[in-house]
Design an enzyme around this catalytic site. Structure first.
Site, mmCIF file in Angstrom:
data_model
loop_
_atom_site.group_PDB
_atom_site.id
_atom_site.type_symbol
_atom_site.label_atom_id
_atom_site.label_comp_id
_atom_site.label_asym_id
_atom_site.label_seq_id
_atom_site.Cartn_x
_atom_site.Cartn_y
_atom_site.Cartn_z
ATOM 1 N N HIS A 1 0.831 -1.215 0.000
ATOM 2 C CA HIS A 1 0.000 0.000 0.000
ATOM 3 C C HIS A 1 0.861 1.260 0.000
ATOM 4 O O HIS A 1 0.499 2.279 0.578
ATOM 5 C CB HIS A 1 -0.962 0.008 1.195
ATOM 6 C CG HIS A 1 -1.927 -1.123 1.205
ATOM 7 N ND1 HIS A 1 -3.100 -1.129 0.492
ATOM 8 C CD2 HIS A 1 -1.884 -2.332 1.833
ATOM 9 C CE1 HIS A 1 -3.739 -2.266 0.683
ATOM 10 N NE2 HIS A 1 -3.018 -3.016 1.482
ATOM 11 N N ASN B 1 -10.134 -3.348 2.122
ATOM 12 C CA ASN B 1 -9.757 -3.394 0.712
ATOM 13 C C ASN B 1 -10.989 -3.205 -0.159
ATOM 14 O O ASN B 1 -12.123 -3.223 0.327
ATOM 15 C CB ASN B 1 -9.102 -4.734 0.366
ATOM 16 C CG ASN B 1 -7.719 -4.888 0.963
ATOM 17 O OD1 ASN B 1 -7.025 -3.917 1.209
ATOM 18 N ND2 ASN B 1 -7.310 -6.127 1.195
ATOM 19 N N HIS C 1 -4.307 1.064 11.891
ATOM 20 C CA HIS C 1 -4.079 -0.173 12.632
ATOM 21 C C HIS C 1 -5.439 -0.806 12.935
ATOM 22 O O HIS C 1 -6.298 -0.163 13.545
ATOM 23 C CB HIS C 1 -3.353 0.135 13.946
ATOM 24 C CG HIS C 1 -2.870 -1.076 14.686
ATOM 25 N ND1 HIS C 1 -3.506 -2.287 14.653
ATOM 26 C CD2 HIS C 1 -1.799 -1.263 15.490
ATOM 27 C CE1 HIS C 1 -2.864 -3.157 15.397
ATOM 28 N NE2 HIS C 1 -1.813 -2.560 15.915
#
Length: 752
Positions: A123, A195, A387
């Protein structure tokens, strides 16, 4: 977007149109000469925002967001000393050696040497925006999370990304995209890190280094960049068949989104929600784009990578600047929290599984709107740290083994990438809730901590900080029963089925989408060197569907093998197809082709109509500058040399423009052979644009003799999606009816 204002003069309206075109680099136009009058820094552009001005420990400062930017009218050192020269090193005479005492030189060069931080392993290439999330309140029965209560508005920062490419790679490669959202809630930061594909390649995080090493460029040559079309990737996914489902999604049109604005997002994992009564529900998170799900066709993506490798990040920023704010609904699929953690026979802890929407409806719980671009890419987009373990009361994790590894990996990664444990103090990462964590010191410690007792229990600091209880907003993990078991390195038997869900996805596709999947597999596998890998891939495809396997085998010039197991009996999920619905048109790009001999009054009317429809008009002409400069000037945004069909959702012609002065091969190869006999018709680059747009299924239209150009480009004027009108606005009206379906799908014929 600009609206109608009949009280304004034509010139003023023309100026408004120019102002509405996104892409302006600065908040005010520059002067031709270098400015010399002393003044302070310009404010951010109207489309930009910055992180909230929180202290390093989450205290609201009340300062203007722009106050954290550069201040003062004069150039200074990092310590605020004003400088009179930044173009010359301090030397012993004009031709003498540079002196070691030149602090400004050393500070400037040293900072430059360290202006890059390690890019993300995955990413790395991303784009981001600020926004707001407004909750509907419909999740109140299943979670006590405060930001999901009715009408609560929460600031957010959202980053989109590709997985495999480096920071300098192209946007429209075939790849999975990240969709990460940071909610700055009153109870702490919640990160939903997902995603654009709802499943993943692997079931256990211990294999994450393997799949990424396989997908990244070959380590000996560092090629290919940002692609899965190579041997190591296909070697891994054909040997590790749990990757089959994700690979099939990647080979579908989902692997090449038209825009971040037209891309679904998924939390991938199953999460556990907890309500005020302590009752739990298992959920999967979905982001549903208001503009619908839309993709590029493969040739279009390949052309775009060359013409504009920043296509997706430009589209996002321009849409926000134009006021076409991207929106998604956050929605959930809910499942009973049973000990088995399955639903309709589907293992909810297996991240290679989806639950079809026909079995578990997707229920909206809030609306995300992105309404401001970052002020500084590095400070915000590059330094933002997500996170999946950043949770708030009411949201908990499950025992998904992929999620468990991510909970460890993300924190470890951020500490390394952002040079220490204090990355949460970077402005874009600062919580909007009070922080008293007793951590101290370390690299980049920005907080000036008071007190003498960063431990507990203590009495020297009056006992502060104190522990919270459930009644005072503490985060308390759900006390899930853990059955007695042996320590083992193995997966549950329910993780063994690697082909039922890929077959479900394949059967859910329309005929044209299946053709695109066959073409994608054929392209990728033909890029592999090793014949054995191609043959092994066909064995995998045979266990999904014979049509898929035979189509790819034909393209590879290999025999199609038989399946080595019975094909799964599954019901298609129509919700997985991108085709068959109509969507809003906000921010769509309309290319208007014209020259000085065309119907310029019609062009003016068309531009205004495009803006009134909340779309963006870009005028394409033989040269830059203005059309009709002596009348009511029309600003040219693209020239025949710089425009390509890939940038536009539809192309409209105001007549048939003749060749530009640069329409010869020495100046622009797209113009063709300069010695060709017929140089009197339409500009060859316009014909190329029309033929590309036609075969990519885009709407085309025109008036005032546009038929000549269409026919010269090989476009039948009576073909589906080709509109011949009497004027600009009338042509646009019919074009917009086509744009809602994304493409003119009737032009694509399925294979025999």
């Amino acid at each position: 977007m600009a609206g109608k204002d009949t009280a304004k003069s034509a010139a003023e309206q023309a100026a408004d149109v120019d102002e509405a075109i996104p892409g302006k680099p600065a908040p005010q136009p520059p002067t031709v000469e270098e400015p010399t009058a002393v003044r302070g820094p310009l404010p951010p552009k109207p489309d930009q925002d910055a992180p909230e001005t929180m202290s390093p420990t989450g205290r609201a400062t009340g300062a203007d967001r722009a106050a954290t930017a550069q201040a003062g009218p004069f150039l200074t050192t990092a310590q605020g000393n004003r400088l009179h020269d930044t173009d010359h090193s301090l030397k012993a005479g004009p031709r003498g050696p540079v002196l070691l005492q030149d602090h400004h030189l050393r500070e400037k060069i040293t900072h430059f040497d360290h202006e890059r931080i390690p890019e993300r392993v995955v990413h790395a290439r991303g784009a981001a925006a600020h926004g707001v999330f407004r909750a509907y309140g419909t999740a109140g029965k299943i979670t006590k999370a405060a930001f999901l209560a009715a009408d609560v508005e929460t600031p957010v920062f959202v980053r989109f990304s590709t997985v495999l490419g480096s920071r300098g790679s192209a946007d429209t490669v075939r790849d999975t995209r990240g969709f990460a959202t940071k909610f700055y809630t009153t109870e702490g930061t919640f990160d939903l890190v997902g995603n654009n594909i709802p499943v993943f390649f692997i079931q256990d995080a211990i294999k994450f280094p393997d799949v990424i090493h396989a997908g990244k460029p070959h380590p000996d040559r560092e090629i290919p960049q940002a692609q899965s079309a190579h041997d190591t990737f296909w070697d891994f996914v054909t040997l590790h068949t749990e990757a089959t489902h994700h690979t099939l999604w990647n080979m579908s049109d989902r692997g090449i989104p038209r825009s971040f604005r037209m891309m679904e997002g998924f939390g991938v994992h199953t999460f556990r929600l907890v309500n005020a009564e302590g009752e739990t529900t298992l959920v999967k998170f979905h982001w549903k784009p208001r503009l619908g799900v839309h993709s590029l066709v493969w040739e279009e993506a390949q052309l775009t990578n060359g013409m504009d490798p920043d296509f997706h990040r430009r589209d996002l920023a321009d849409a926000i600047e134009a006021g076409a704010f991207p929106q998604w609904e956050l929605a959930v699929q809910t499942f009973p929290d049973t000990p088995e953690q399955t639903f309709e026979g589907i293992d909810l802890l297996d991240p290679t599984n989806i639950v079809p929407e026909e079995l578990a409806p997707v229920r909206p719980i809030g609306l995300l709107t992105l309404n401001a671009n970052p002020t500084n890419f590095f400070a915000e987009t590059e330094q933002v740290a997500f996170h999946p373990g950043h949770l708030v009361p009411g949201i908990d994790v499950t025992d998904d083994p992929l999620l468990a590894g991510r909970l460890f990996s993300y924190l470890d990664t951020q500490i390394t990438r952002l040079a220490g444990p204090n990355f949460a103090q970077i402005p874009v990462n600062r919580p909007h809730a009070p922080v008293n964590d007793m951590t101290r010191d370390g690299f980049h410690q920005d907080a000036v901590h008071s007190g003498v007792a960063p431990y507990r229990p203590n009495s020297l600091d009056g006992g502060c900080p104190f522990l919270a209880g459930a009644d005072t907003g503490a985060y308390i993990e759900v006390p899930v029963d853990v059955p007695a078991a042996k320590k083992v390195r193995e997966a549950p038997a329910s993780f063994d089925d690697h082909f039922s869900q890929p077959r479900l996805f394949w059967l859910s596709m329309s005929p044209v989408e299946r053709e695109h999947i066959i073409a994608a597999y054929t392209f990728e596998l033909n890029k592999c060197y090793e014949q054995a890998i191609k043959e092994r891939a066909l064995r995998v495809l045979a266990n999904i569907d014979p049509e898929l396997c035979e189509g790819v085998a034909a393209g590879l010039g290999l025999p199609a093998p038989e399946a080595d197991r019975p094909l799964a009996a599954v019901d298609p999920s129509p919700a997985l197809s991108q085709i068959g619905r109509s969507w809003p048109l906000d921010g769509r790009i309309i290319g208007i082709v014209a020259d000085d001999n065309g119907d310029l009054d019609g062009v003016r009317a068309l531009r205004r109509a495009v803006l009134d429809a909340d779309m963006v008009p870009l005028v394409i002409a033989p040269a830059g500058g203005k059309l009709d400069p002596e009348g009511e000037p029309i600003t040219v945004q693209r020239t025949f040399a710089t425009a390509r069909s890939t940038e536009f959702d539809a192309v409209v012609l105001a007549g048939t423009p003749g060749p530009g002065k640069d329409a010869h091969g020495a100046r622009d190869a797209k113009a063709g052979d300069p010695t060709a006999a017929d140089r009197t018709g339409a500009d060859p680059r316009v014909l190329l644009m029309l033929s590309e747009a036609y075969r990519h299924g885009k709407a085309l239209g025109g008036w005032a003799g546009a038929e000549e150009a269409l026919r010269a480009a090989g476009v039948p004027t009576d073909a589906p999606g080709v509109v011949i009108g009497s004027d600009g606005p009338g042509t646009l009206e019919k074009i917009t009816q086509l744009l809602g379906n994304h493409r003119v799908w009737e032009r694509f014929s399925a294979g025999a």
